[in-house]
Scaffold this motif. Structure first.
Motif, PDB file in Angstrom:
ATOM      1  N   VAL A 139       0.794  -1.235   0.000  1.00  0.00           N
ATOM      2  CA  VAL A 139       0.000   0.000   0.000  1.00  0.00           C
ATOM      3  C   VAL A 139       0.827   1.286   0.000  1.00  0.00           C
ATOM      4  CG1 VAL A 139      -1.991  -1.035   1.173  1.00  0.00           C
ATOM      5  CG2 VAL A 139      -0.136  -0.062   2.527  1.00  0.00           C
ATOM      6  N   ARG A 168       0.129   4.187  -2.199  1.00  0.00           N
ATOM      7  CA  ARG A 168      -1.069   4.986  -1.902  1.00  0.00           C
ATOM      8  C   ARG A 168      -0.846   5.914  -0.709  1.00  0.00           C
ATOM      9  NH1 ARG A 168      -6.137   1.821  -3.225  1.00  0.00           N
ATOM     10  NH2 ARG A 168      -5.488   0.335  -4.787  1.00  0.00           N
ATOM     11  N   PRO A 207      -0.574   4.452   4.318  1.00  0.00           N
ATOM     12  CA  PRO A 207      -2.008   4.679   4.498  1.00  0.00           C
ATOM     13  C   PRO A 207      -2.630   3.753   5.541  1.00  0.00           C
ATOM     14  CG  PRO A 207      -1.609   3.468   2.472  1.00  0.00           C
ATOM     15  CD  PRO A 207      -0.258   3.842   3.028  1.00  0.00           C
TER      16      PRO A 207
HETATM   17  S1  FES Z   1      -4.439   1.746   0.991  1.00  0.00           S
HETATM   18 FE1  FES Z   1      -5.839   0.288   0.446  1.00  0.00          FE
HETATM   19  S2  FES Z   1      -7.703   1.260   0.903  1.00  0.00           S
HETATM   20 FE2  FES Z   1      -6.236   2.722   1.466  1.00  0.00          FE
END
Ligand code: FES
Length: 131
Positions: free
Chosen positions: A69, A72, A87
């Protein structure tokens, strides 16, 4: 182009510059995930002079959550360090070194990083071939 590292004698590691994408595929301050040899990377183009700012390649795998992740994450700065915050649990990593600057009380874990080069508008990552 293939570069054979002579610095490390054992085991012999073969390095090569792997093209990942065009610079134009990246959006400033937004991460993009990339896949090389089954390994997920997160690429970050930062703002810079003429907006051709530095590009960083770090592991997309968040060492705290075990999820891919990091691409992101939220880009920011700590002192003079360009950073990304996961995140998931919001740990903050230095994009240059992968070091965790804010573990939020957890043990110290870091992101893997790779050198990045830009040639003729394309982004390359210095990659160690797995043999
Ligand atoms: S990083 Fe996967 S939903 Fe936010």
């Amino acid at each position: 182009m293939t570069i054979v590292s002579t610095a490390e004698k054992r085991p012999t590691r073969t390095w090569e510059w792997v093209r990942v994408c065009a610079v134009a595929d990246l959006e400033p301050e937004r991460g993009r995930a990339a896949l090389i040899d089954g390994v997920q990377l997160a690429l970050f183009l930062l703002h810079g002079p003429d907006d051709g700012g530095p590009i960083f390649a770090v592991s997309n795998l968040d060492p705290y959550s075990g999820a891919n992740v990091i691409s992101r994450g939220i880009v920011g700065t700590r002192a003079d360090a360009p950073t990304v915050a996961s995140p998931m649990y919001k740990q903050v990593f230095d994009l240059r070194t992968g070091a965790c600057l804010d573990t939020l009380g957890k043990d110290e874990r870091s992101l893997e990083t790779w050198p990045v080069a830009v040639r003729a508008g394309d982004v390359f990552v210095r990659w160690a071939a797995r043999s």
